[in-house]
Design a protein around this motif. Structure first.
Motif, PDB file in Angstrom:
ATOM      1  N   GLY A  47      16.385  -1.772   2.198  1.00 31.73           N
ATOM      2  CA  GLY A  47      17.432  -0.687   1.965  1.00 31.73           C
ATOM      3  C   GLY A  47      18.435  -1.088   0.672  1.00 31.73           C
ATOM      4  N   THR A  48      18.502  -2.217   0.203  1.00 30.95           N
ATOM      5  CA  THR A  48      19.411  -2.560  -0.655  1.00 30.95           C
ATOM      6  C   THR A  48      18.600  -2.884  -2.394  1.00 30.95           C
ATOM      7  N   GLU A  49      17.298  -2.349  -2.250  1.00 31.52           N
ATOM      8  CA  GLU A  49      16.475  -2.833  -3.549  1.00 31.52           C
ATOM      9  C   GLU A  49      16.825  -1.901  -4.623  1.00 31.52           C
ATOM     10  N   GLY A  50      17.856  -0.824  -4.485  1.00 32.53           N
ATOM     11  CA  GLY A  50      18.418  -0.114  -5.595  1.00 32.53           C
ATOM     12  C   GLY A  50      17.094   0.961  -6.075  1.00 32.53           C
ATOM     13  N   VAL A  51      17.136   1.365  -7.069  1.00 34.23           N
ATOM     14  CA  VAL A  51      16.362   2.339  -7.633  1.00 34.23           C
ATOM     15  C   VAL A  51      14.477   1.998  -7.760  1.00 34.23           C
ATOM     16  N   SER A  52      14.520   0.642  -7.951  1.00 36.70           N
ATOM     17  CA  SER A  52      13.191   0.129  -8.028  1.00 36.70           C
ATOM     18  C   SER A  52      12.278   0.407  -6.707  1.00 36.70           C
ATOM     19  N   VAL A  53      12.884   0.718  -5.552  1.00 41.07           N
ATOM     20  CA  VAL A  53      12.305   1.192  -4.376  1.00 41.07           C
ATOM     21  C   VAL A  53      12.938   2.584  -4.077  1.00 41.07           C
ATOM     22  N   GLN A  54      12.039   3.598  -4.145  1.00 38.99           N
ATOM     23  CA  GLN A  54      12.520   5.160  -3.910  1.00 38.99           C
ATOM     24  C   GLN A  54      12.063   5.670  -2.477  1.00 38.99           C
ATOM     25  N   GLU A  59     -12.387 -10.138  -4.312  1.00 42.33           N
ATOM     26  CA  GLU A  59     -12.581  -8.826  -4.615  1.00 42.33           C
ATOM     27  C   GLU A  59     -13.452  -8.254  -3.352  1.00 42.33           C
ATOM     28  N   MET A  60     -14.147  -9.194  -2.852  1.00 40.51           N
ATOM     29  CA  MET A  60     -15.091  -8.688  -1.930  1.00 40.51           C
ATOM     30  C   MET A  60     -14.394  -8.862  -0.538  1.00 40.51           C
ATOM     31  N   ARG A  61     -13.630  -9.952  -0.354  1.00 36.35           N
ATOM     32  CA  ARG A  61     -13.024  -9.926   1.100  1.00 36.35           C
ATOM     33  C   ARG A  61     -11.594  -9.346   1.015  1.00 36.35           C
ATOM     34  N   THR A  62     -11.011  -9.130  -0.382  1.00 40.17           N
ATOM     35  CA  THR A  62      -9.789  -8.436  -0.346  1.00 40.17           C
ATOM     36  C   THR A  62      -8.593  -8.834   0.853  1.00 40.17           C
ATOM     37  N   PRO A  63      -8.182  -9.965   0.731  1.00 42.99           N
ATOM     38  CA  PRO A  63      -7.185 -10.579   2.043  1.00 42.99           C
ATOM     39  C   PRO A  63      -6.322  -9.454   2.175  1.00 42.99           C
ATOM     40  N   ARG A  64      -6.079  -9.557   3.596  1.00 38.36           N
ATOM     41  CA  ARG A  64      -5.156  -8.634   4.124  1.00 38.36           C
ATOM     42  C   ARG A  64      -3.582  -9.180   4.008  1.00 38.36           C
ATOM     43  N   LEU A  65      -2.877  -8.615   3.179  1.00 36.01           N
ATOM     44  CA  LEU A  65      -1.426  -9.273   2.880  1.00 36.01           C
ATOM     45  C   LEU A  65      -0.488  -8.772   4.086  1.00 36.01           C
ATOM     46  N   ASP A  66       0.648  -9.606   4.317  1.00 36.81           N
ATOM     47  CA  ASP A  66       1.566  -9.226   5.190  1.00 36.81           C
ATOM     48  C   ASP A  66       2.465  -7.839   4.444  1.00 36.81           C
ATOM     49  N   PRO A  67       2.971  -7.211   5.414  1.00 36.57           N
ATOM     50  CA  PRO A  67       3.887  -6.030   4.556  1.00 36.57           C
ATOM     51  C   PRO A  67       4.947  -6.575   4.077  1.00 36.57           C
ATOM     52  N   VAL A  68       5.405  -5.775   3.022  1.00 40.26           N
ATOM     53  CA  VAL A  68       6.522  -6.123   2.321  1.00 40.26           C
ATOM     54  C   VAL A  68       7.767  -5.274   2.956  1.00 40.26           C
ATOM     55  N   ILE A  69       8.833  -6.264   2.953  1.00 40.84           N
ATOM     56  CA  ILE A  69       9.712  -5.640   4.027  1.00 40.84           C
ATOM     57  C   ILE A  69      10.840  -4.958   3.145  1.00 40.84           C
ATOM     58  N   ALA A  88       6.964  -2.561   5.670  1.00 37.69           N
ATOM     59  CA  ALA A  88       7.721  -2.745   7.104  1.00 37.69           C
ATOM     60  C   ALA A  88       9.185  -2.722   6.933  1.00 37.69           C
ATOM     61  N   TRP A  89       9.835  -2.058   7.848  1.00 40.43           N
ATOM     62  CA  TRP A  89      11.150  -2.047   7.403  1.00 40.43           C
ATOM     63  C   TRP A  89      11.942  -3.094   8.034  1.00 40.43           C
ATOM     64  N   GLY A  90      13.049  -3.629   7.511  1.00 44.72           N
ATOM     65  CA  GLY A  90      13.894  -4.992   7.889  1.00 44.72           C
ATOM     66  C   GLY A  90      14.665  -4.493   9.253  1.00 44.72           C
ATOM     67  N   SER A  91      15.228  -5.723   9.626  1.00 45.30           N
ATOM     68  CA  SER A  91      15.662  -5.607  10.917  1.00 45.30           C
ATOM     69  C   SER A  91      17.117  -4.795  10.968  1.00 45.30           C
ATOM     70  N   GLU A  92      17.989  -5.351   9.817  1.00 47.04           N
ATOM     71  CA  GLU A  92      19.157  -4.800   9.695  1.00 47.04           C
ATOM     72  C   GLU A  92      19.335  -4.057   8.330  1.00 47.04           C
ATOM     73  N   CYS A  94       8.821  13.877  -0.233  1.00 43.49           N
ATOM     74  CA  CYS A  94       8.001  14.894   0.424  1.00 43.49           C
ATOM     75  C   CYS A  94       7.864  14.481   1.840  1.00 43.49           C
ATOM     76  N   CYS A  95       8.160  13.322   2.258  1.00 46.27           N
ATOM     77  CA  CYS A  95       8.133  12.812   3.647  1.00 46.27           C
ATOM     78  C   CYS A  95       9.676  12.161   4.185  1.00 46.27           C
ATOM     79  N   GLN A  96      10.273  11.840   3.421  1.00 45.74           N
ATOM     80  CA  GLN A  96      11.665  11.631   3.603  1.00 45.74           C
ATOM     81  C   GLN A  96      11.505  10.284   4.945  1.00 45.74           C
ATOM     82  N   PRO A  97      10.989   9.375   4.738  1.00 40.37           N
ATOM     83  CA  PRO A  97      10.728   8.254   5.895  1.00 40.37           C
ATOM     84  C   PRO A  97      12.126   7.558   6.166  1.00 40.37           C
ATOM     85  N   ILE A  98      12.216   7.382   7.345  1.00 43.38           N
ATOM     86  CA  ILE A  98      13.380   6.590   8.081  1.00 43.38           C
ATOM     87  C   ILE A  98      12.950   5.563   8.831  1.00 43.38           C
TER      88      ILE A  98
END
Length: 755
Positions: free
Chosen positions: A613-620, A600-610, A668-672, A624-628
């Motif tokens: 675009g194929t995750e379905g409705v579990s990822v929206q 808890e004190m050091r809270t390790p830095r995690l690599d970004p989740v990729i 982070a966004w995937g490459s393809e 408000c900002c409509q990221p691309i």
């Protein structure tokens, strides 16, 4: 037949050893005195017996007598904080139930309602002595003292869940429970101020709305005023004094109106009882607070009730009163033609009385008055034969059944209570199906709430609607009198976005249930990725030993590792907290605490989740900002709604992240990426012929798709603002498109719209 011999009196027995042991685990919520601190009068068995003898048979009275003797024996030596023998409380509860003329089983349950909780009497013993129906009622009334919960909120949520589900099976449970709560509120004076406030708040938030929902207006009003007196004692005393002082000044006006109304109705040949209607103190306080009125403004409105002998005379009396005093426009409501959700029926009208004062009238028949005061207790529901049920009973039965539906779809007690409390708010709107059936919904309900009220499958498959024969969106808020028609499609499925605008508990629980089950594989895969990432950050191999998995599941109350992953994927559990738990299990009981603290004190830095675009409705993607792709992004894990992707510079995300920083992860966004993404652009153009067509053609030539166009004019009409929602591949594609549009001579300005 008397409950006890007529020469007996209710006496206080000296506590013996066994009685003291039994009373050691009684619930102090039941002890107390009246709000002013005076000891409440000892409940009268004679009075209870007289009330029961009016409608129970001798054989039923004999059974009630047995229940009384058993309860008296079980509570022997147990005292209330006021100094009364504890048995006075069950007698008082039974007396309230007797006023409603509840049957012998309900009266027996009222007398026995605390023996399971306070004295460890088993359900089996009650079944043997008094029969299964009585034992089931008592069980539904008992609290869950022996179950270990993490918090007081969780305890209360589980208690209410059990109570409401018992009520769904037999409404007598809640009638006895409300009688129990009413007597406890009447005798709350000896509690500590903190406990008084807690019980009063619980009463106001849960029991008052339930009493209103069941049409128990007398109980509803009294519980409101009692809760108000303990929540805000100074305000209560101040208002009470002011009302008493104002009563004398109002007497002349009230007498003049009463005489005029009685004489006018008699001249019209209408037999009626007319009397003044006093506002409750809480009603006065709520009106002052909500409408920002002074005390004198609230008291300047006079209320009267007219009870007539027939349905037709309700409308005759209305016409007669409108001829006597001028009606105020927009102040007439016909609750006879369209009853309230709790079965209440009356005509409401406001007239301009003598001296220009507003006068409110309620006009109803004797039967309507009985239902208005006693609600479902006027035809209490314990039968299974739906054919014998009145309209009120059928509506109540439908609501009680909806509680069972919500329970089936809901994960935990707190969530169940959250859904149910939404439906307990009294304000309603009344809308019609295309076949003119009336549907009652909470105020603020949308088209989608209507769809789920009709049937869960219709809600799940909704795609659009017609309101008053005009096309309407699913989020359209409904108003009184709307005619609603739902358009469905077999392949349509609920979206997590629906949770942002539905209002009813049934709709919310059905959508959440679908998202949990239909998208289980997507949520499980997302949760697996998040947990693997968190474990890697703590230098733990994602592939866990089977023995470790078994211990983890036992301690986290999950049935399987897939269920644990799914909970993480929908935001019910935090991946890093689960990973730290695993680290603690690996290190052993002693070292686990140290490791968890260090983590808890050091809270390790995690690599970004990729994001692929194929995750379905579990990822929206956040609307408000409509990221691309190309935008810097971060993710919010929302409870039961999966992962919401925001742009890092989104103002909404910044506000929410400051409130719940632990629920945010780097992305982070995937490459393809195999799909295109929506974004909004705003274009300011000179209002010339053909400009819209040229811009649309340029968007098409730039290999983008238009999904929405909006337009608004500047004040001088020389410039027009166009808004497009378009689909692009990424930021590079968007930049190229904007450069091409900028070359059009009529375009004054173009920018990407956010927020």
């Amino acid at each position: 037949m008397n409950l006890i011999p007529t020469d007996s009196t209710l006496s206080v027995a000296l506590p013996n050893r066994a009685a003291s042991d039994r009373s050691a685990h009684r619930n102090t919520d039941h002890n107390g005195a009246d709000p002013n601190g005076a000891v409440a009068g000892v409940a009268s068995v004679t009075q209870l017996n007289a009330k029961l003898a009016e409608y129970l048979t001798p054989s039923e009275l004999k059974k009630v007598k047995e229940a009384y003797r058993f309860s008296d024996e079980m509570h022997l030596g147990q005292m209330r904080k006021s100094g009364e023998p504890y048995i006075s409380h069950p007698i008082a509860v039974a007396e309230i139930c007797a006023d409603w003329k509840l049957d012998a089983q309900a009266i027996m349950a009222a007398l026995l309602h605390d023996v399971m909780e306070d004295q460890d009497v088993k359900k089996e013993e009650l079944i043997e002595r008094f029969g299964a129906p009585v034992a089931t009622l008592v069980d539904g009334l008992s609290k869950l003292d022996k179950i270990e919960f993490q918090s007081q909120i969780e305890i209360q949520a589980e208690n209410f869940r059990k109570m409401l589900l018992a009520m769904a099976r037999d409404v007598r449970v809640i009638l006895v429970k409300l009688a129990d709560r009413l007597h406890n509120m009447r005798t709350l004076g000896f509690m500590s101020p903190e406990k008084k406030r807690r019980i009063a708040r619980e009463t106001m938030e849960v029991y008052v709305p339930i009493a209103h929902r069941l049409g128990l207006n007398n109980i509803y009003r009294e519980l409101q005023d009692l809760a108000f007196s303990h929540l805000y004692p100074v305000r209560y005393k101040t208002l009470s004094k002011a009302v008493k002082a104002a009563r004398g000044n109002r007497r002349e006006v009230v007498s003049k109106i009463l005489d005029s109304v009685k004489n006018t109705l008699a001249a019209a040949g209408v037999q009626a009882q007319v009397y003044g209607r006093e506002k409750t103190l809480f009603g006065i306080y709520r009106k002052m607070r909500n409408k920002h009125l002074s005390f004198s403004q609230v008291l300047d409105v006079y209320g009267f009730r007219v009870v007539v002998d027939s349905f037709a005379n309700c409308y005759v009396a209305l016409g007669t009163l409108h001829a006597l005093y001028k009606p105020m426009p927009g102040k007439f409501k016909d609750y006879i033609a369209i009853p309230k959700l709790n079965g209440y029926q009356s005509l409401h009208t406001t007239l301009i009385g003598p001296y220009g004062t507003p006068v409110e009238f309620q006009i109803r028949t004797q039967e309507m008055h009985r239902v208005a005061e006693s609600g479902v207790a006027a035809h209490w529901l314990y039968k299974n034969e739906d054919a014998s049920l009145s309209d009120l009973q059928q509506r109540t039965h439908a609501w009680l059944q909806s509680l069972l539906d919500i329970q089936k779809q809901t994960g935990d007690s707190a969530e169940f209570l959250e859904h149910v409390k939404v439906d307990l708010f009294p304000d309603s709107v009344y809308v019609f199906t295309p076949k003119s059936k009336i549907i009652a919904l909470p105020r603020g309900a949308t088209v989608l709430d209507f769809a789920y009220t009709i049937h869960t499958d219709i809600g799940d498959q909704s795609v659009a609607a017609k309101v008053n024969h005009e096309p309407a969106a699913l989020r359209t808020e409904l108003r009184n009198g709307d005619i609603v028609e739902i358009v469905t499609a077999p392949h349509s499925r609920p979206s997590p976005n629906w949770l942002t605008f539905v209002r009813t508990g049934k709709a919310r629980s059905a959508i959440r249930h679908h998202l949990r089950t239909a998208n289980l594989s997507e949520s499980t895969e997302l949760g697996r990725r998040l947990l693997a990432q968190a474990l890697t950050a703590l230098a733990i191999e994602p592939e866990l030993d089977p023995c470790l998995v078994e211990r983890l599941l036992n301690e986290s109350s999950a049935k399987s590792l897939d269920e644990l992953h799914a909970d993480i994927g929908v935001g019910k559990r935090m991946a890093m907290l689960v990973a730290r738990h695993i680290a603690g299990l690996l290190e052993g009981a002693h070292d686990a605490g140290a490791l968890t603290d260090n983590a808890e004190m050091r809270t390790p830095r995690l690599d970004p989740v990729i994001i692929t675009g194929t995750e379905g409705v579990s990822v929206q993607l956040a609307p408000c900002c409509q990221p691309i792709p190309g935008d810097a992004i971060m993710g919010q894990l929302r409870r039961d709604q999966g992962l919401m992707v925001h742009a890092i510079d989104c103002d909404t995300a910044k506000r929410q992240r400051s409130k719940e920083p632990d629920r945010w992860i780097e992305l982070a966004w995937g490459s393809e990426l195999p799909r295109r993404f929506d974004c909004r652009i705003k274009i300011l153009v000179h209002n010339e012929k053909g400009v819209l067509a040229r811009i649309a053609a340029e968007i098409g030539e730039s290999d983008a798709n238009i999904t929405h166009v909006g337009m608004d004019n500047d004040q001088d009409h020389s410039l027009t603002q166009l808004r497009f929602t378009i689909q692009v591949e990424d930021r590079v594609h968007l930049a190229r498109l904007m450069r091409n549009i900028r070359r059009i001579p009529q375009v004054a300005r173009i920018l990407r719209e956010r927020g």
